[in-house]
Design an enzyme around this catalytic site. Sequence first.
Site, short mmCIF file in Angstrom:
data_model
loop_
_atom_site.label_atom_id
_atom_site.label_comp_id
_atom_site.label_asym_id
_atom_site.label_seq_id
_atom_site.Cartn_x
_atom_site.Cartn_y
_atom_site.Cartn_z
N THR A 2 10.06 25.50 94.98
CA THR A 2 11.00 25.56 93.87
C THR A 2 10.28 25.89 92.57
OG1 THR A 2 12.45 23.95 94.95
CG2 THR A 2 12.75 24.26 92.58
N GLY A 58 -7.01 26.62 85.52
CA GLY A 58 -7.40 26.34 86.90
C GLY A 58 -8.59 27.17 87.32
N TYR A 90 7.04 22.47 95.59
CA TYR A 90 6.14 23.60 95.35
C TYR A 90 6.89 24.93 95.35
CZ TYR A 90 2.23 26.84 95.97
OH TYR A 90 1.34 27.87 95.83
N LYS A 114 7.46 27.52 92.16
CA LYS A 114 6.97 28.89 92.15
C LYS A 114 8.11 29.90 92.00
CE LYS A 114 2.57 28.05 92.40
NZ LYS A 114 1.66 28.39 91.29
N SER A 163 3.53 32.44 94.19
CA SER A 163 3.22 32.21 95.60
C SER A 163 4.31 32.86 96.44
CB SER A 163 3.17 30.71 95.91
OG SER A 163 3.12 30.48 97.31
#
Length: 274
Positions: free
Chosen positions: A160, A15, A158, A162, A145
């Site tokens: 879950t 990324g 999201y 992270k 996060s």
Amino acid sequence: MNQPQNTPRIALVTGAASGIGRAIAERLAIDAHAVVCIVDRDAQGARDAAEHIAGQGGSAHPFCADMADAQAIQAMLGEVRNQVGAPDMVVNCAGVAPTAPVLEHSMSQWQSTLDINVTAPFLIVQQCLADMKRKGWGRIVNIASISGVRAGSGRLAYGTSKAALIALTRQFAVEAAEWGVTVNAVAPGPVETPLIKKMAGGDSTSTYANLVPMNRFGTPDEIAHAVLFLLSEQASYITGETLAVDGGFLASGLFVRNLFEGAPRASGAATDSH
């Protein structure tokens, strides 16, 4: 970052074509003098990032891979080894963040989020660990996060994913510790990137900033500096940890800005011992 060897370390960052990943790649190449493998599904973006680093005097190589495709990940890792060498450092930064109410989260959103945010880091770390074990040295940082620590509206898949990434970090850390490999996570709070702003609802970003004691979004460079510390020799005895870089958000609990403005101040000491 101290270099415990004469040749530069090889770092793989996913990324890394934009946002936090790009900031990490730039700091690794320019400040830590690492050879950086920039991995992104945006092939042109990866090339642009590598060219920018080269223009700053750093060394970077672009690679293209879709983190939702396990076979593409395996192929990318083979290309990295053949063209650059086995990574000494890995930063898993690629991620997606679909937001929807719990009753509207689709199966496709759920599965693709887990594939990219959890399964891809699992595959990359597992594959790179064998070479790190052989060398007796390695550094791995997963970008988690604050949503993996504290639940939030619209973050079913999201948050879950992270939380699972934080658990994955600990699992790898326990077994890799005796090999000279550290595995840690960084949990950013709101950061000035297009992805985070989209999650925050565009024009509602000021509302999110108001929840942060520092009263602002972070910057990609602020996350990158924390990552570089965990990749460094100075962090050699830290593993299995998740470092929040969030302006105090997770520490704040019930945070009410301006709570005491206009409120009457107590005069003198309290006499009630209860």
